[in-house]
Design a protein around this motif. Structure first.
Motif, PDB file in Angstrom:
ATOM      1  N   ARG A  41      -1.073  -0.574 -13.390  1.00  0.00           N
ATOM      2  CA  ARG A  41      -0.883   0.255 -12.493  1.00  0.00           C
ATOM      3  C   ARG A  41       0.559   0.133 -11.949  1.00  0.00           C
ATOM      4  NH1 ARG A  41      -4.744   3.240 -13.513  1.00  0.00           N
ATOM      5  NH2 ARG A  41      -6.989   2.893 -12.732  1.00  0.00           N
ATOM      6  N   LYS A  42       1.005  -1.144 -11.575  1.00  0.00           N
ATOM      7  CA  LYS A  42       2.271  -1.526 -11.089  1.00  0.00           C
ATOM      8  C   LYS A  42       3.272  -1.251 -11.903  1.00  0.00           C
ATOM      9  CE  LYS A  42       3.127  -3.933  -7.679  1.00  0.00           C
ATOM     10  NZ  LYS A  42       3.215  -3.553  -6.161  1.00  0.00           N
ATOM     11  N   ALA A  43       3.237  -0.784 -13.138  1.00  0.00           N
ATOM     12  CA  ALA A  43       4.208  -0.755 -14.088  1.00  0.00           C
ATOM     13  C   ALA A  43       4.726   0.760 -13.998  1.00  0.00           C
ATOM     14  CB  ALA A  43       3.731  -1.072 -15.538  1.00  0.00           C
ATOM     15  N   THR A  44       4.004   1.667 -13.567  1.00  0.00           N
ATOM     16  CA  THR A  44       4.601   3.025 -13.619  1.00  0.00           C
ATOM     17  C   THR A  44       4.485   3.569 -12.328  1.00  0.00           C
ATOM     18  OG1 THR A  44       2.207   3.759 -13.885  1.00  0.00           O
ATOM     19  CG2 THR A  44       3.451   3.452 -16.062  1.00  0.00           C
ATOM     20  N   ARG A  45       5.351   5.024 -11.978  1.00  0.00           N
ATOM     21  CA  ARG A  45       5.238   5.035 -10.967  1.00  0.00           C
ATOM     22  C   ARG A  45       4.228   5.804 -10.424  1.00  0.00           C
ATOM     23  NH1 ARG A  45       8.365  10.263  -9.927  1.00  0.00           N
ATOM     24  NH2 ARG A  45       8.676  10.347  -7.665  1.00  0.00           N
ATOM     25  N   GLY A  46       3.255   6.423 -11.272  1.00  0.00           N
ATOM     26  CA  GLY A  46       2.171   7.358 -10.906  1.00  0.00           C
ATOM     27  C   GLY A  46       0.930   6.240 -10.611  1.00  0.00           C
ATOM     28  N   GLY A  47       1.250   5.109 -11.456  1.00  0.00           N
ATOM     29  CA  GLY A  47       0.034   3.868 -11.066  1.00  0.00           C
ATOM     30  C   GLY A  47       0.454   3.249  -9.626  1.00  0.00           C
ATOM     31  N   ARG A  48       1.778   3.339  -9.302  1.00  0.00           N
ATOM     32  CA  ARG A  48       2.001   2.740  -7.942  1.00  0.00           C
ATOM     33  C   ARG A  48       1.222   3.706  -7.002  1.00  0.00           C
ATOM     34  NH1 ARG A  48       6.379   0.959 -10.775  1.00  0.00           N
ATOM     35  NH2 ARG A  48       7.886   2.572 -10.055  1.00  0.00           N
ATOM     36  N   GLU A  92      -2.613   5.105  -2.657  1.00  0.00           N
ATOM     37  CA  GLU A  92      -3.580   5.814  -2.489  1.00  0.00           C
ATOM     38  C   GLU A  92      -5.003   5.050  -2.043  1.00  0.00           C
ATOM     39  OE1 GLU A  92      -3.589   9.260  -1.511  1.00  0.00           O
ATOM     40  OE2 GLU A  92      -1.463   9.264  -2.028  1.00  0.00           O
ATOM     41  N   ARG A  93      -5.271   4.099  -2.867  1.00  0.00           N
ATOM     42  CA  ARG A  93      -6.486   3.455  -2.806  1.00  0.00           C
ATOM     43  C   ARG A  93      -6.414   2.404  -1.718  1.00  0.00           C
ATOM     44  NH1 ARG A  93     -10.068   3.581  -7.194  1.00  0.00           N
ATOM     45  NH2 ARG A  93     -10.722   1.520  -6.948  1.00  0.00           N
ATOM     46  N   ARG A  94      -5.325   2.008  -1.267  1.00  0.00           N
ATOM     47  CA  ARG A  94      -5.003   1.067  -0.261  1.00  0.00           C
ATOM     48  C   ARG A  94      -5.088   2.007   1.001  1.00  0.00           C
ATOM     49  NH1 ARG A  94      -0.617  -1.706  -2.976  1.00  0.00           N
ATOM     50  NH2 ARG A  94      -1.238  -3.577  -3.651  1.00  0.00           N
ATOM     51  N   ALA A  95      -4.876   3.015   1.035  1.00  0.00           N
ATOM     52  CA  ALA A  95      -4.728   4.081   2.247  1.00  0.00           C
ATOM     53  C   ALA A  95      -6.179   4.441   2.513  1.00  0.00           C
ATOM     54  CB  ALA A  95      -4.064   5.414   1.983  1.00  0.00           C
ATOM     55  N   ARG A  96      -6.951   4.297   1.573  1.00  0.00           N
ATOM     56  CA  ARG A  96      -8.496   4.636   1.892  1.00  0.00           C
ATOM     57  C   ARG A  96      -9.548   3.328   2.124  1.00  0.00           C
ATOM     58  NH1 ARG A  96     -11.539   8.338  -2.593  1.00  0.00           N
ATOM     59  NH2 ARG A  96     -12.965   8.074  -0.883  1.00  0.00           N
ATOM     60  N   GLY A  97      -8.516   2.385   2.103  1.00  0.00           N
ATOM     61  CA  GLY A  97      -9.105   1.056   2.332  1.00  0.00           C
ATOM     62  C   GLY A  97     -10.078   0.263   1.373  1.00  0.00           C
ATOM     63  N   ARG A  98      -9.776   0.654   0.190  1.00  0.00           N
ATOM     64  CA  ARG A  98     -10.630   0.252  -0.845  1.00  0.00           C
ATOM     65  C   ARG A  98     -10.410  -1.413  -1.016  1.00  0.00           C
ATOM     66  NH1 ARG A  98     -13.505   3.587  -4.977  1.00  0.00           N
ATOM     67  NH2 ARG A  98     -12.584   5.827  -4.329  1.00  0.00           N
ATOM     68  N   ILE A 117      -1.200   5.543  -7.208  1.00  0.00           N
ATOM     69  CA  ILE A 117      -2.629   5.330  -7.263  1.00  0.00           C
ATOM     70  C   ILE A 117      -3.107   4.212  -6.514  1.00  0.00           C
ATOM     71  CG2 ILE A 117      -4.587   4.625  -8.644  1.00  0.00           C
ATOM     72  CD1 ILE A 117      -3.289   6.264 -10.855  1.00  0.00           C
ATOM     73  N   LEU A 118      -2.492   3.108  -6.501  1.00  0.00           N
ATOM     74  CA  LEU A 118      -2.651   1.837  -5.517  1.00  0.00           C
ATOM     75  C   LEU A 118      -2.276   2.218  -4.211  1.00  0.00           C
ATOM     76  CD1 LEU A 118      -0.804  -0.969  -7.746  1.00  0.00           C
ATOM     77  CD2 LEU A 118      -3.367  -0.254  -7.394  1.00  0.00           C
TER      78      LEU A 118
END
Length: 44
Positions: free
Chosen positions: A21-28, A33-39, A30-31
């Motif tokens: 996930r960290k390796a690509t722009r789209g993956g970052r 968005e998931r942090r923002a949701r509080g996953r 996603i991370l």
């Protein structure tokens, strides 16, 4: 017939893991968005 789902931890980690996930722009994104949701779990 063979089973259609043959789980492999390595394949899964390479595709959906944190480093993948960290390796690509789209993956970052996603991370982010998931942090923002509080996953609790961001990725596998």
């Amino acid at each position: 017939m063979q089973p259609t789902y043959r789980p492999s931890r390595i394949k899964r980690a390479r595709k959906c893991g944190f480093r993948a996930r960290k390796a690509t722009r789209g993956g970052r994104k996603i991370l982010r968005e998931r942090r923002a949701r509080g996953r609790h779990k961001l990725s596998d």
